[in-house]
Motif scaffolding. Structure first.
Motif, mmCIF file in Angstrom:
data_model
loop_
_atom_site.group_PDB
_atom_site.id
_atom_site.type_symbol
_atom_site.label_atom_id
_atom_site.label_comp_id
_atom_site.label_asym_id
_atom_site.label_seq_id
_atom_site.Cartn_x
_atom_site.Cartn_y
_atom_site.Cartn_z
ATOM 1 N N GLN A 219 0.839 -1.203 0.000
ATOM 2 C CA GLN A 219 0.000 0.000 0.000
ATOM 3 C C GLN A 219 0.873 1.251 0.000
ATOM 4 N N GLU A 223 1.145 3.954 -3.105
ATOM 5 C CA GLU A 223 0.814 5.363 -2.873
ATOM 6 C C GLU A 223 2.013 6.267 -3.162
ATOM 7 N N LYS A 228 -2.743 8.662 -3.996
ATOM 8 C CA LYS A 228 -3.954 7.963 -3.570
ATOM 9 C C LYS A 228 -4.700 7.429 -4.797
ATOM 10 N N SER A 230 -7.414 6.755 -7.594
ATOM 11 C CA SER A 230 -8.303 7.712 -8.244
ATOM 12 C C SER A 230 -8.973 7.020 -9.424
ATOM 13 N N ASP A 240 -12.352 3.729 -1.010
ATOM 14 C CA ASP A 240 -11.265 4.199 -0.147
ATOM 15 C C ASP A 240 -9.883 3.731 -0.592
#
Length: 279
Positions: A219, A223, A228, A230, A240
């Motif tokens: 994760q 990122e 994040k 999209s 989320d």
């Protein structure tokens, strides 16, 4: 409905309905306990390999079960042709690139949980029909136990964020180069010794902890690379962007939920013991 339906026996319907209810109650009990970290209740995938289409139909009609898991491509194809399109099929068997086109032809294939190579990802992305309404969810399989008999990529250590591990490369490739796929998370089949131990509450399951650590490291790496999630760089859970975990089976799904699993794959606790595969 698709194809000719097998009519489930009324006694079998009652048996499956009760078994489904029992498993769901156990999931709910663990999920609502203080130790369960997930806000969203885990998804139950009923593993129906070797079981007749009539059993699946009974679970759907009498129990409202939508998610079913199959291990073998041809068995999945045959069942998908017979059964209603509302079913969400999860492929949870070993994925070979030359079977990608066959799998991609199943209109209601919902997810593939056993992706391990760029070659297979490319084959799936290419084979999915343009008219398909939604992207195909994919999970990368991780070999958390290190057993030679199990498929999956090597897990990630806490120091792996800046490395070019095979797992990180595959995840990036899916996000960047496979627009018809949605990279949703990680899946593992842990060692039986770990499953039995954690099922009896004697210790934490190291395979589950390894998958959680791998998810957390991945994760961060994604990122760092993409920012994040999209609509353009689509990955993780819709809403989320959290990478999901698929871990836990009949012998240890309660321990898996306590450890943070988002998806549990339960077969024998619902359908009973499977007969040996015909040779």
């Amino acid at each position: 409905m698709a194809g000719n339906q097998e009519i489930p026996d009324s006694e079998r319907v009652k048996e499956l309905q009760q078994a489904l209810s029992d498993v769901r109650d156990r999931i709910q009990l663990v999920h609502t306990s203080a130790s369960a970290p997930n806000v969203t209740q885990p998804t139950l995938v009923a593993v129906s390999k070797y079981k007749p289409a009539s059993d699946i139909l009974a679970c759907l009609m009498a129990g409202g079960q939508l998610d079913f898991g199959e291990n073998y491509v041809q068995e999945l194809v045959e069942k998908a042709e017979k059964l209603p399109r509302e079913i969400r099929w999860h492929f949870i068997g070993t994925l070979q690139s030359n079977k990608a086109k066959t799998l991609a032809s199943i209109p209601n294939l919902y997810a593939i949980q056993t992706l391990t190579s760029i070659k297979a990802a490319n084959a799936l992305n290419k084979a999915l029909p343009e008219e398909r309404e939604r992207f195909l969810r994919v999970f990368i399989q991780v070999n958390t136990s290190g057993e030679d008999t199990k498929s999956g990529l090597l897990p990630l250590s806490k120091q792996a964020v800046d490395t070019d591990s095979e797992l990180i490369q595959l995840a990036k490739h899916i996000i960047q180069d496979c627009p018809r796929l949605q990279f949703e998370g990680l899946m593992t089949i842990g060692a039986i010794e770990q499953s039995l131990s954690s099922a009896h509450g004697s210790s934490q399951n190291d395979d589950f902890e390894t998958l959680k650590q791998t998810r957390d490291v991945l994760q961060v790496a994604l990122e760092k690379e993409f920012g994040k999630p999209s609509p353009v760089k689509r990955w993780g859970r819709e809403g989320d962007g959290q990478l999901l975990l698929s871990m836990g089976m009949s012998s240890d799904f309660e321990a898996a939920i306590k450890a943070g699993s988002n998806i549990v794959r339960v077969g024998s606790s619902i359908f009973g013991q499977r007969p040996p595969k015909a040779t």
